[in-house]
Design a protein around this motif. Structure first.
Motif, PDB file in Angstrom:
ATOM      1  N   ILE A  28      73.263  29.223   8.708  1.00 20.79           N
ATOM      2  CA  ILE A  28      73.975  30.412   8.496  1.00 20.79           C
ATOM      3  C   ILE A  28      75.000  30.824   9.483  1.00 20.79           C
ATOM      4  O   ILE A  28      75.915  31.078   9.598  1.00 20.79           O
ATOM      5  CB  ILE A  28      73.031  31.428   7.867  1.00 20.79           C
ATOM      6  CG1 ILE A  28      72.469  31.195   6.748  1.00 20.79           C
ATOM      7  CG2 ILE A  28      73.856  32.690   7.805  1.00 20.79           C
ATOM      8  CD1 ILE A  28      71.426  32.086   6.053  1.00 20.79           C
ATOM      9  N   VAL A  29      74.318  30.894  10.869  1.00 22.48           N
ATOM     10  CA  VAL A  29      74.955  31.366  12.004  1.00 22.48           C
ATOM     11  C   VAL A  29      76.231  30.368  12.306  1.00 22.48           C
ATOM     12  O   VAL A  29      77.100  30.653  12.575  1.00 22.48           O
ATOM     13  CB  VAL A  29      74.051  31.265  13.393  1.00 22.48           C
ATOM     14  CG1 VAL A  29      74.959  31.476  14.644  1.00 22.48           C
ATOM     15  CG2 VAL A  29      73.171  32.636  13.310  1.00 22.48           C
ATOM     16  N   GLN A  35      83.723  29.996  10.408  1.00 21.63           N
ATOM     17  CA  GLN A  35      84.737  30.645   9.913  1.00 21.63           C
ATOM     18  C   GLN A  35      85.370  32.006  10.696  1.00 21.63           C
ATOM     19  O   GLN A  35      86.381  32.099  10.440  1.00 21.63           O
ATOM     20  CB  GLN A  35      83.712  31.683   8.733  1.00 21.63           C
ATOM     21  CG  GLN A  35      83.356  30.833   7.310  1.00 21.63           C
ATOM     22  CD  GLN A  35      82.614  31.734   6.374  1.00 21.63           C
ATOM     23  OE1 GLN A  35      82.243  32.891   6.874  1.00 21.63           O
ATOM     24  NE2 GLN A  35      82.126  31.109   5.617  1.00 21.63           N
ATOM     25  N   SER A  36      84.401  32.404  11.601  1.00 19.64           N
ATOM     26  CA  SER A  36      85.130  33.183  12.692  1.00 19.64           C
ATOM     27  C   SER A  36      86.142  32.552  13.303  1.00 19.64           C
ATOM     28  O   SER A  36      87.216  33.039  13.541  1.00 19.64           O
ATOM     29  CB  SER A  36      84.098  33.994  13.517  1.00 19.64           C
ATOM     30  OG  SER A  36      83.461  34.686  12.758  1.00 19.64           O
ATOM     31  N   LYS A 124      93.037  35.274  24.837  1.00 20.47           N
ATOM     32  CA  LYS A 124      93.140  36.153  23.575  1.00 20.47           C
ATOM     33  C   LYS A 124      91.728  36.133  22.777  1.00 20.47           C
ATOM     34  O   LYS A 124      91.496  36.769  22.019  1.00 20.47           O
ATOM     35  CB  LYS A 124      94.215  35.692  22.758  1.00 20.47           C
ATOM     36  CG  LYS A 124      95.596  35.924  23.524  1.00 20.47           C
ATOM     37  CD  LYS A 124      96.755  35.505  22.458  1.00 20.47           C
ATOM     38  CE  LYS A 124      98.066  36.037  23.223  1.00 20.47           C
ATOM     39  NZ  LYS A 124      99.222  35.729  22.535  1.00 20.47           N
ATOM     40  N   LEU A 125      90.924  34.879  23.011  1.00 21.63           N
ATOM     41  CA  LEU A 125      89.764  34.883  22.449  1.00 21.63           C
ATOM     42  C   LEU A 125      88.713  35.805  23.114  1.00 21.63           C
ATOM     43  O   LEU A 125      87.403  35.900  22.586  1.00 21.63           O
ATOM     44  CB  LEU A 125      89.551  33.249  22.149  1.00 21.63           C
ATOM     45  CG  LEU A 125      90.313  32.525  21.346  1.00 21.63           C
ATOM     46  CD1 LEU A 125      89.859  30.791  21.507  1.00 21.63           C
ATOM     47  CD2 LEU A 125      90.511  32.997  19.954  1.00 21.63           C
ATOM     48  N   ALA A 131      82.556  40.521  21.712  1.00 24.43           N
ATOM     49  CA  ALA A 131      82.007  41.308  20.391  1.00 24.43           C
ATOM     50  C   ALA A 131      80.878  40.533  19.923  1.00 24.43           C
ATOM     51  O   ALA A 131      80.051  41.122  19.468  1.00 24.43           O
ATOM     52  CB  ALA A 131      83.186  41.513  19.325  1.00 24.43           C
ATOM     53  N   LEU A 132      81.078  39.239  20.060  1.00 20.96           N
ATOM     54  CA  LEU A 132      80.067  38.314  19.279  1.00 20.96           C
ATOM     55  C   LEU A 132      78.639  38.450  20.105  1.00 20.96           C
ATOM     56  O   LEU A 132      77.826  38.562  19.572  1.00 20.96           O
ATOM     57  CB  LEU A 132      80.498  36.967  19.265  1.00 20.96           C
ATOM     58  CG  LEU A 132      79.594  36.072  18.835  1.00 20.96           C
ATOM     59  CD1 LEU A 132      79.492  36.172  17.134  1.00 20.96           C
ATOM     60  CD2 LEU A 132      80.161  34.369  18.883  1.00 20.96           C
ATOM     61  N   PHE A 133      78.852  38.416  21.430  1.00 25.20           N
ATOM     62  CA  PHE A 133      77.822  38.542  21.937  1.00 25.20           C
ATOM     63  C   PHE A 133      77.159  39.923  22.527  1.00 25.20           C
ATOM     64  O   PHE A 133      76.376  39.945  23.423  1.00 25.20           O
ATOM     65  CB  PHE A 133      77.556  37.236  23.365  1.00 25.20           C
ATOM     66  CG  PHE A 133      77.600  36.071  22.719  1.00 25.20           C
ATOM     67  CD1 PHE A 133      76.662  35.720  22.064  1.00 25.20           C
ATOM     68  CD2 PHE A 133      78.879  35.339  22.792  1.00 25.20           C
ATOM     69  CE1 PHE A 133      76.753  34.246  21.754  1.00 25.20           C
ATOM     70  CE2 PHE A 133      78.876  33.942  22.322  1.00 25.20           C
ATOM     71  CZ  PHE A 133      77.863  33.632  21.801  1.00 25.20           C
ATOM     72  N   SER A 134      77.982  40.702  22.305  1.00 21.59           N
ATOM     73  CA  SER A 134      77.694  42.316  22.684  1.00 21.59           C
ATOM     74  C   SER A 134      76.365  43.024  22.612  1.00 21.59           C
ATOM     75  O   SER A 134      75.768  43.728  23.256  1.00 21.59           O
ATOM     76  CB  SER A 134      78.771  43.275  21.954  1.00 21.59           C
ATOM     77  OG  SER A 134      78.469  43.430  20.939  1.00 21.59           O
ATOM     78  N   ALA A 135      75.570  42.252  21.561  1.00 24.53           N
ATOM     79  CA  ALA A 135      74.149  42.976  21.413  1.00 24.53           C
ATOM     80  C   ALA A 135      73.248  42.121  22.334  1.00 24.53           C
ATOM     81  O   ALA A 135      71.952  42.703  22.088  1.00 24.53           O
ATOM     82  CB  ALA A 135      73.894  42.478  19.942  1.00 24.53           C
TER      83      ALA A 135
END
Length: 163
Positions: A28-29, A35-36, A124-125, A131-135
């Motif tokens: 799923i990841v 998709q991202s 730019k990425l 954001a993806l790894f902010s947690a």
């Protein structure tokens, strides 16, 4: 998801439920990451396969490689790699030429335009990556890297055994 796995476990005893849930979560990841990436790259008219291939060439010592090496590094079949390379060639992001050492071998190399696109895209990425790894804490990110490397080694070992 776990409920579905539990139902299967009831029907097939001795299933490693935790491993199955983990594998399903990895799938799923992976799909979500694909998709991202596709969304991030769409404004630049690149798919994630083309971007990854361009990045592999860009990051290689002389910004060049043989198609067979790219297939191995990207886990792509030769037919799909040919399609990816053709797309990059059409866009003028890579060149293709015969090797001086062995005329039967092809060398792909990033063009100045391809190099410039990578240099434009990477900054730019960065907000997306943050954001993806902010947690995750830095320690958690390092731990995840170690664990995924372990998983990759096991996967490589499985491939060797199955061949």
């Amino acid at each position: 998801m776990k409920a579905a796995v539990c139902r299967v476990a009831e029907r097939v005893p001795d299933l490693p439920i935790d491993d199955i849930v983990l594998l399903r979560m990895l799938h799923i990841v992976n799909a979500g990451l694909d998709q991202s990436e596709e969304r991030w790259l769409k404004p630049y008219q690149l798919g994630n396969s083309e971007f990854r291939t361009l990045m592999m060439l860009f990051s290689s010592p002389e910004q060049q490689a043989h198609p067979s090496d790219l297939c191995q590094w990207a886990s792509q079949k030769p037919t799909n790699m040919t399609r990816i390379v053709d797309t990059l060639l059409e866009r003028g992001l890579v060149t293709r030429r015969s090797s001086d050492a062995d005329r039967r071998r092809i060398i792909l190399q990033v063009t100045p335009e391809g190099s410039q696109l990578v240099r434009t895209l990477l900054p730019k990425l960065q907000p997306n990556l943050k954001a993806l790894f902010s947690a995750f804490t830095r320690s958690e990110s390092r731990q995840m890297t170690v664990l995924l490397e372990k998983l990759l080694r096991n996967l490589d070992a499985m491939d060797t055994v199955q061949e």
